[in-house]
Design an enzyme around this catalytic site. Structure first.
Site, PDB file in Angstrom:
ATOM      1  N   CYS A   2       0.840  -1.197   0.000  1.00 59.37           N
ATOM      2  CA  CYS A   2       0.000   0.000   0.000  1.00 59.37           C
ATOM      3  C   CYS A   2       0.876   1.248   0.000  1.00 59.37           C
ATOM      4  O   CYS A   2       2.077   1.191   0.260  1.00 59.37           O
ATOM      5  CB  CYS A   2      -0.891   0.009   1.225  1.00 59.37           C
ATOM      6  N   ARG A  27       2.076   1.491  -5.886  1.00 61.38           N
ATOM      7  CA  ARG A  27       2.304   0.589  -4.750  1.00 61.38           C
ATOM      8  C   ARG A  27       1.095  -0.299  -4.487  1.00 61.38           C
ATOM      9  O   ARG A  27       1.197  -1.271  -3.733  1.00 61.38           O
ATOM     10  CB  ARG A  27       2.630   1.394  -3.497  1.00 61.38           C
ATOM     11  N   TRP A  75      -3.130  -2.229  -1.604  1.00 58.85           N
ATOM     12  CA  TRP A  75      -2.900  -3.514  -2.269  1.00 58.85           C
ATOM     13  C   TRP A  75      -3.402  -4.540  -1.261  1.00 58.85           C
ATOM     14  O   TRP A  75      -2.825  -4.714  -0.186  1.00 58.85           O
ATOM     15  CB  TRP A  75      -1.408  -3.735  -2.545  1.00 58.85           C
ATOM     16  N   ASN A  99       0.128   0.643   6.114  1.00 61.09           N
ATOM     17  CA  ASN A  99       0.798  -0.157   5.081  1.00 61.09           C
ATOM     18  C   ASN A  99       1.571  -1.255   5.806  1.00 61.09           C
ATOM     19  O   ASN A  99       2.332  -0.969   6.726  1.00 61.09           O
ATOM     20  CB  ASN A  99       1.772   0.681   4.259  1.00 61.09           C
ATOM     21  N   GLY A 100       1.335  -2.501   5.424  1.00 61.96           N
ATOM     22  CA  GLY A 100       2.037  -3.598   6.092  1.00 61.96           C
ATOM     23  C   GLY A 100       1.068  -4.712   6.450  1.00 61.96           C
ATOM     24  O   GLY A 100      -0.076  -4.730   5.977  1.00 61.96           O
ATOM     25  N   GLU A 471      13.740 -13.426 -17.713  1.00 61.34           N
ATOM     26  CA  GLU A 471      13.272 -12.046 -17.516  1.00 61.34           C
ATOM     27  C   GLU A 471      12.250 -11.662 -18.587  1.00 61.34           C
ATOM     28  O   GLU A 471      11.227 -11.042 -18.295  1.00 61.34           O
ATOM     29  CB  GLU A 471      14.453 -11.067 -17.522  1.00 61.34           C
ATOM     30  N   LYS A 475       8.378 -10.506 -17.892  1.00 58.76           N
ATOM     31  CA  LYS A 475       7.876  -9.211 -18.360  1.00 58.76           C
ATOM     32  C   LYS A 475       6.549  -9.396 -19.105  1.00 58.76           C
ATOM     33  O   LYS A 475       5.577  -8.716 -18.857  1.00 58.76           O
ATOM     34  CB  LYS A 475       8.936  -8.589 -19.292  1.00 58.76           C
ATOM     35  N   GLU A 478       3.768 -10.378 -16.716  1.00 59.07           N
ATOM     36  CA  GLU A 478       3.357  -9.292 -15.801  1.00 59.07           C
ATOM     37  C   GLU A 478       2.409  -8.298 -16.460  1.00 59.07           C
ATOM     38  O   GLU A 478       1.428  -7.872 -15.874  1.00 59.07           O
ATOM     39  CB  GLU A 478       4.577  -8.494 -15.347  1.00 59.07           C
ATOM     40  N   HIS A 494      12.110 -32.871 -24.399  1.00 65.83           N
ATOM     41  CA  HIS A 494      11.933 -33.733 -23.215  1.00 65.83           C
ATOM     42  C   HIS A 494      10.613 -33.444 -22.502  1.00 65.83           C
ATOM     43  O   HIS A 494      10.442 -33.783 -21.337  1.00 65.83           O
ATOM     44  CB  HIS A 494      13.116 -33.556 -22.263  1.00 65.83           C
ATOM     45  N   LYS A 593       4.541  -2.386  -6.879  1.00 70.61           N
ATOM     46  CA  LYS A 593       5.934  -2.092  -7.215  1.00 70.61           C
ATOM     47  C   LYS A 593       6.906  -2.538  -6.134  1.00 70.61           C
ATOM     48  O   LYS A 593       8.031  -2.964  -6.412  1.00 70.61           O
ATOM     49  CB  LYS A 593       6.105  -0.596  -7.465  1.00 70.61           C
TER      50      LYS A 593
HETATM   51  C1  AGP Z   1       9.464  -7.006 -11.767  1.00 68.90           C
HETATM   52  O1  AGP Z   1       8.981  -6.424 -12.910  1.00 68.90           O
HETATM   53  C2  AGP Z   1       8.559  -7.047 -10.672  1.00 68.90           C
HETATM   54  N1  AGP Z   1       8.109  -5.795 -10.325  1.00 68.90           N
HETATM   55  C3  AGP Z   1       9.078  -7.842  -9.496  1.00 68.90           C
HETATM   56  O2  AGP Z   1       9.403  -9.127  -9.929  1.00 68.90           O
HETATM   57  C4  AGP Z   1      10.299  -7.237  -8.802  1.00 68.90           C
HETATM   58  O3  AGP Z   1      11.441  -7.443  -9.565  1.00 68.90           O
HETATM   59  C5  AGP Z   1      10.462  -7.918  -7.449  1.00 68.90           C
HETATM   60  O4  AGP Z   1       9.292  -7.682  -6.707  1.00 68.90           O
HETATM   61  C6  AGP Z   1      11.692  -7.401  -6.712  1.00 68.90           C
HETATM   62  O5  AGP Z   1      11.544  -6.054  -6.448  1.00 68.90           O
HETATM   63  P1  AGP Z   1      12.822  -5.244  -5.937  1.00 68.90           P
HETATM   64  O6  AGP Z   1      13.836  -5.223  -7.047  1.00 68.90           O
HETATM   65  O7  AGP Z   1      12.281  -3.871  -5.627  1.00 68.90           O
HETATM   66  O8  AGP Z   1      13.335  -5.937  -4.705  1.00 68.90           O
END
Ligand code: AGP
Length: 598
Positions: A2, A27, A75, A99-100, A471, A475, A478, A494, A593
């Site tokens: 959050c 966030r 969130w 937040n938490g 990666e 991407k 996501e 396989h 994020k």
């Molecule tokens: C990546 O696009 C994501 N947002 C997520 O996998 C991110 O890399 C992961 O949460 C780690 O975040 P950080 O680099 O802020 O620790």
């Protein structure tokens, strides 16, 4: 997770809270709300969905005459995405945003027999707990008593009925106080402060800030004085600047990021002393989550390829696993933590675990005011600037770049490469911005048009390309919600090849010259099952013109940065696919994020 905000000053609190929540929305964007204080009364407006929904709802309320308030963008962790579960929560004389995650909220709720709860959230229980200790005048004491009972992580902004002050406290979750001209902003991160000030104080665990016409910070009931820091982020950096999406802006910013990294870490064509020499260690543990973990695999790849011997080796770990698995630690071990936000709960917990074990800790981190940057023994700033899009691009780029520099320095120290070879690689690093321009200015729309309707897309490669595929696939997942996996191309037959049928897109990465013919064979295997083939290759690797349906060629450069050009192609392709699918590219569903809960 959050985003929380608090404002006290001369401006219209409602407007400030809304604009700050807009900056924090990456966030969490399940619901949002504000509470403003006027004439000793607290008025709350909250809604499900985006800040836009809240703005609309606020048109039906007259909250203008207030200069103090708190706000939240959520969130969801505890409790469904409903208006009742949205913040702020008010119980008795206490209103707060949180937040938490409170792990023992159920026990506390049991104890609070005289209270009725309207929501399913842990946050409302915290609100009631503070109220249960509140006697109308002991704001600080009631917060201290209540937070002492909490297990878990929290950043709180709190208002008490009849008191025109905001209180803030945090534990294991970021909280920053912005100091403006006769105004103060309490925020989960720096970006929200930038329109008002770049002067800030980072709150440590269990410090309570009291914000009135001036502010005080208390620790154990005593006023403490803290250094005001200056952020080098500019507001422009945190804005879209005419791009359709932050993701596209941040993809383009990789050109500048590569220049900044070069001028920071390369002096006189040589890797400077800011990049530590890892040769004094016997084992390196790289730890991260998501894309950060994927970036650490680049370091592992090069160290395994060039540096590992009977005495020295490294490993890459997903932080959520590293945290709960057994490890042998001694002074010959270095733990390297990779994190854009510097607040990711699992990675931070691993950092603290390693510190407790007394081993050296190094963090490759972007947010320099973050907890990991402040708690690590050594840090390597990523210089990527504010990254707003939830899906990282320039963050991963910078992490991977720095991982390559760490390996190159080790190889030079170990005489695995000589000065001339290193100088040749530095020359390639210098040319990287122009290579990136070439790659970024290509048109990927036609390829995207041919695959965006598919619900399954696969990536294949060998050697370092496998890690770029990890990666690339993440991407695409996501931001487009397409099911995507990546396979070592030799593994296709396989099992995974069973997933292929007519038109299934297979994206093959070809930058490992030594095994490119093997990958080409695997591509023919996929093609024979009707797959639609997209090849992304470095210019020194040739393929038959009929091998692939679409072929992208990237400039040839040093293997230590070649993967960066390959991944940028994949970033843009994912972006164009998600755009055609009309996805919310900067704020993908269910994501946040900075993942500050376990
Ligand atoms: C990546 O696009 C994501 N947002 C997520 O996998 C991110 O890399 C992961 O949460 C780690 O975040 P950080 O680099 O802020 O620790």
């Amino acid at each position: 997770m959050c985003g929380i905000i608090g404002y006290k000053g001369k401006k219209n609190a409602k407007d400030v809270l809304i604009s700050c929540l807009g900056m924090l929305e990456y966030r969490g964007y399940d619901s949002s709300g504000i509470a403003v204080f006027r004439n000793d009364k607290v008025r709350i407006v909250k809604t499900v969905g985006r800040i836009e929904n809240l703005k609309e709802k606020l048109l039906r309320y007259d909250l203008d005459e207030s200069n103090m308030g708190i706000g939240h963008t959520r969130w969801a962790t505890h409790g469904k995405v409903t208006e009742e579960n949205a913040h702020p929560h008010k119980v008795g004389r206490v209103t707060l945003v949180h937040n938490g995650v409170i792990e023992n909220y159920k026990e506390i709720q049991e104890k609070l027999k005289n209270y009725e709860f309207k929501s399913e959230t842990d946050s409302e229980v915290v609100c009631a707990l503070i109220d249960s200790y509140y006697n109308g005048n002991n704001e600080l004491e009631s917060i201290e008593k209540a937070t002492k009972e909490l297990k878990g992580s929290y950043a709180l902004a709190i208002i008490f009925d009849g008191k025109d002050k905001i209180y803030g406290i945090k534990k294991d979750t970021p909280l920053i106080l912005g100091i403006g001209n006769k105004e103060f902003i309490l925020s989960s991160d720096i970006c929200a402060l930038l329109p008002y000030t770049n002067e800030y104080i980072v709150l440590e665990d269990d410090e309570i800030v009291e914000i009135g016409d001036k502010f005080n910070i208390y620790y154990d009931g005593i006023i403490i004085y803290k250094k005001i820091e200056i952020s080098d982020y500019s507001l422009e950096e945190a804005m879209k600047n005419g791009y359709d999406h932050f993701m596209l802006k941040e993809i383009n910013e990789q050109i500048d990021v590569s220049k900044k990294l070069y001028s920071k870490y390369i002096t006189n064509d040589f890797i400077n002393e800011l990049i530590p020499d890892l040769s004094k260690y016997k084992r390196i543990d790289f730890v991260g989550c998501g894309s950060a973990y994927n970036a650490s695999l680049i370091a592992k790849y090069f160290i395994d390829k060039y540096c590992t011997n009977g005495e020295f080796y490294c490993n890459s770990y997903e932080a959520s696993e590293y945290r709960y698995s057994n490890h042998y630690f001694d002074k010959n071990v270095l733990a390297v933590f990779v994190s854009q936000s510097g607040e990711t709960a699992d990675t931070l917990a691993c950092l603290r675990m390693c510190k407790e074990e007394g081993i050296d800790t190094l963090s490759i981190v972007n947010v320099i005011s973050s907890t990991m940057a402040r708690e690590s023994k050594y840090i390597l700033p990523m210089l990527a600037g504010p990254e707003i899009c939830v899906a990282t691009t320039k963050g991963y780029f910078s992490q991977s770049y720095i991982c390559s520099l760490l390996c190159l320095k080790l190889m030079y120290r170990r005489r695995i490469i000589d000065k001339d070879e290193l100088l040749r690689i530095m020359e390639e690093l210098k040319k990287l911005p122009q290579y990136l321009e070439t790659v970024i200015n290509k048109d990927y729309k036609e390829i995207a048009k041919s695959i965006y309707k598919n619900e399954d897309i696969y990536y294949i490669g060998r050697g370092i390309d496998i890690y770029s595929c990890y990666e690339a696939s993440l991407k695409l997942k996501e931001i487009s919600y397409i099911h995507s996996e990546c396979f070592a191309s030799g593994e296709l037959k396989h099992g995974p090849i069973a997933l292929l049928s007519k038109g299934t897109p297979v994206i093959a990465l070809l930058s490992e010259f030594s095994v490119h013919e093997k990958v080409i064979n695997n591509i023919y295997e996929a093609k024979s099952r009707g797959a639609k083939i997209i090849t992304i290759r470095k210019e020194s690797i040739n393929i038959d013109k009929n091998l692939s349906d679409y072929d992208v060629v990237v400039p040839l450069t040093s293997e230590f940065v070649q993967n960066l050009l390959m991944i940028v192609v994949c970033q843009i392709l994912s972006y164009e696919v998600a755009k055609l699918r009309k996805c919310d590219i900067d704020k993908p569903r269910n994501l946040s994020k900075s993942v500050t809960v376990e």
